[in-house]
Scaffold this motif. Structure first.
Motif, PDB file in Angstrom:
ATOM      1  N   ALA A 262       0.826  -1.215   0.000  1.00 34.81           N
ATOM      2  CA  ALA A 262       0.000   0.000   0.000  1.00 34.81           C
ATOM      3  C   ALA A 262       0.858   1.263   0.000  1.00 34.81           C
ATOM      4  O   ALA A 262       0.326   2.379   0.039  1.00 34.81           O
ATOM      5  N   GLY A 263       2.178   1.073  -0.048  1.00 36.64           N
ATOM      6  CA  GLY A 263       3.084   2.213  -0.081  1.00 36.64           C
ATOM      7  C   GLY A 263       3.323   2.848   1.273  1.00 36.64           C
ATOM      8  O   GLY A 263       3.798   3.987   1.363  1.00 36.64           O
ATOM      9  N   LEU A 264       3.020   2.120   2.343  1.00 39.12           N
ATOM     10  CA  LEU A 264       3.194   2.642   3.699  1.00 39.12           C
ATOM     11  C   LEU A 264       4.458   2.061   4.340  1.00 39.12           C
ATOM     12  O   LEU A 264       4.890   0.959   4.001  1.00 39.12           O
ATOM     13  N   LYS A 265       5.015   2.823   5.277  1.00 40.53           N
ATOM     14  CA  LYS A 265       6.221   2.392   5.966  1.00 40.53           C
ATOM     15  C   LYS A 265       5.907   2.034   7.413  1.00 40.53           C
ATOM     16  O   LYS A 265       5.052   2.645   8.050  1.00 40.53           O
ATOM     17  N   ILE A 266       6.634   1.008   7.908  1.00 41.04           N
ATOM     18  CA  ILE A 266       6.521   0.567   9.298  1.00 41.04           C
ATOM     19  C   ILE A 266       7.784   1.015  10.025  1.00 41.04           C
ATOM     20  O   ILE A 266       8.894   0.731   9.579  1.00 41.04           O
ATOM     21  N   PRO A 267       7.686   1.743  11.142  1.00 38.16           N
ATOM     22  CA  PRO A 267       6.469   2.141  11.862  1.00 38.16           C
ATOM     23  C   PRO A 267       6.045   3.589  11.575  1.00 38.16           C
ATOM     24  O   PRO A 267       5.144   4.092  12.237  1.00 38.16           O
ATOM     25  N   GLN A 268       6.722   4.231  10.612  1.00 37.88           N
ATOM     26  CA  GLN A 268       6.451   5.656  10.389  1.00 37.88           C
ATOM     27  C   GLN A 268       4.982   5.939  10.078  1.00 37.88           C
ATOM     28  O   GLN A 268       4.391   6.897  10.611  1.00 37.88           O
ATOM     29  N   ASP A 269       4.383   5.114   9.206  1.00 34.79           N
ATOM     30  CA  ASP A 269       2.995   5.348   8.797  1.00 34.79           C
ATOM     31  C   ASP A 269       1.996   4.518   9.587  1.00 34.79           C
ATOM     32  O   ASP A 269       0.863   4.948   9.811  1.00 34.79           O
ATOM     33  N   ILE A 270       2.386   3.334   9.969  1.00 37.03           N
ATOM     34  CA  ILE A 270       1.509   2.453  10.753  1.00 37.03           C
ATOM     35  C   ILE A 270       2.380   1.470  11.529  1.00 37.03           C
ATOM     36  O   ILE A 270       3.441   1.041  11.050  1.00 37.03           O
ATOM     37  N   SER A 271       1.957   1.152  12.745  1.00 32.17           N
ATOM     38  CA  SER A 271       2.722   0.251  13.606  1.00 32.17           C
ATOM     39  C   SER A 271       2.090  -1.141  13.615  1.00 32.17           C
ATOM     40  O   SER A 271       0.884  -1.291  13.382  1.00 32.17           O
ATOM     41  N   VAL A 272       2.923  -2.146  13.876  1.00 31.68           N
ATOM     42  CA  VAL A 272       2.438  -3.529  13.949  1.00 31.68           C
ATOM     43  C   VAL A 272       3.123  -4.250  15.106  1.00 31.68           C
ATOM     44  O   VAL A 272       4.239  -3.900  15.511  1.00 31.68           O
ATOM     45  N   ALA A 273       2.444  -5.251  15.635  1.00 31.17           N
ATOM     46  CA  ALA A 273       3.024  -6.102  16.679  1.00 31.17           C
ATOM     47  C   ALA A 273       2.514  -7.513  16.506  1.00 31.17           C
ATOM     48  O   ALA A 273       1.360  -7.728  16.121  1.00 31.17           O
ATOM     49  N   GLY A 274       3.361  -8.480  16.780  1.00 31.85           N
ATOM     50  CA  GLY A 274       2.997  -9.887  16.654  1.00 31.85           C
ATOM     51  C   GLY A 274       2.829 -10.550  18.010  1.00 31.85           C
ATOM     52  O   GLY A 274       2.636  -9.887  19.033  1.00 31.85           O
ATOM     53  N   TYR A 275       2.929 -11.884  17.998  1.00 35.56           N
ATOM     54  CA  TYR A 275       2.791 -12.661  19.225  1.00 35.56           C
ATOM     55  C   TYR A 275       3.537 -13.981  19.032  1.00 35.56           C
ATOM     56  O   TYR A 275       3.375 -14.623  18.005  1.00 35.56           O
TER      57      TYR A 275
END
Length: 339
Positions: A262-275
């Motif tokens: 989608a052309g987004l950067k992690i974590p600048q544009d959206i953050s993610v976390a796993g488990y």
């Protein structure tokens, strides 16, 4: 095949003396024991397992019942490490492991209980399976010592990862970094999922957050394709989340792919976390924020408690054991407090 009689002849002692030496009886001197054992070893002697089982009423063999929905088998990132720890601990105490045949399409197959009795397992560890399966319930209710992993049965030992505390810690970490629009892609319905999801909602309520229904999605555990699709749905929202929590690290890879496409950067544009805290997650750029589960302790405890139940059934305490994990902070959750 070398017999006790052959060893006795080579050592010029009686068969009874050889037997006592190999079974560490006290009425044989240490020197004689050592000499007989060395001769037995040099001659390639191994005790007959069937005879040993008749004598001790044990086979020193533990059954493993393990099936996951994704059919990933021993490539399962989380359970492969749990079972490896279990295997190491069991082998140190003289036990072997045998997997119970789970192929239900095979003609004339045995049930899980029938297979366990056919193989003469001293005990069975059960992990990553449909615990509502009647065959699983039949095995659990039998007189065979059983320990379950990540599922609690009445009056059975269970080794549980602290899923409630894990989600609580992970949610708190994300919240502390300024995130208020938090989405959660959870796994399919199970005791683990219910614990994590209810904790997610409880934490949101405690923090005064209102979680839109559109922020909650379901995708199968370890299914990167489904996580990819659910992530695309979240990104398409007019008011999209600032952070997405995933059901496990492996599935998060699909979400990360969708975000980058989608052309987004992690974590600048959206953050993610796993488990889970699987090893490959540490190689990502940026390193994945995740809840690291203590697979070594889970596997070791499962083996120790099952062997205790086998060897000391009258004194082994039947109870659940809860194993905590910890947040591996990584770099995939941005601090947005000052932006």
């Amino acid at each position: 095949m070398v017999s006790l009689k052959d060893i006795a002849k080579a050592c010029q002692v009686s068969v009874a003396t050889v037997s006592k030496a190999l079974n560490d009886h006290n009425d044989i001197s240490a020197e004689t024991k050592e000499r007989i054992r060395q001769v037995a070893k040099d001659m390639g002697y191994f005790p007959n397992s069937a005879a040993k089982a008749l004598k001790t009423n044990r086979t020193y063999n533990i059954g493993v019942l393990f099936v996951d929905e994704a059919r990933s088998g021993l490539t399962h990132n989380y359970f492969s490490h749990v079972l490896d720890s279990f295997k190491q601990t069991a082998e140190q105490q003289g036990y072997d492991m045998t997997f119970i045949n789970c192929c239900k399409t095979r003609p004339n197959r045995m049930t899980y209980l029938e297979h366990a009795r056919y193989r003469g397992f001293d005990g069975v560890v059960i992990a990553c399976i449909d615990f509502n399966d009647p065959e699983v319930i039949e095995l659990v209710k039998s007189n065979i010592p059983v320990v379950t992993i990540d599922h609690l049965f009445h009056n059975r030992i269970a080794i549980m990862s602290d899923n409630a505390k894990g989600m609580e810690d992970l949610f708190s970490y994300v919240y502390e970094r300024g995130h208020r629009k938090i989405a959660y892609i959870h796994g399919a319905d199970s005791a683990v999922t219910q614990s994590r999801l209810s904790t997610f909602y409880r934490m949101a309520e405690q923090k005064g957050l209102s979680i839109p229904d559109a922020y909650i999605k379901e995708a199968a555990y370890r299914n990167a394709d489904e996580a990819y699709e659910r992530t695309r749905e979240l990104l398409a929202l007019e008011d999209r989340p600032t952070c997405i929590l995933y059901q496990d690290d492996f599935a998060s890879f699909g979400g990360i792919k969708a975000i980058r496409q989608a052309g987004l950067k992690i974590p600048q544009d959206i953050s993610v976390a796993g488990y889970d805290g699987i090893r490959i997650a540490y190689q990502l750029e940026p390193q994945l924020t995740t809840l690291k589960q203590d697979t070594d302790s889970i596997g070791r405890l499962a083996a120790e408690q099952l062997i205790s139940l086998i060897e000391e059934p009258k004194t082994t305490l039947i109870r659940p054991y809860i194993v905590e994990g910890y947040v591996e902070k990584g770099q995939s959750v941005r601090d947005i407090n000052h932006t």
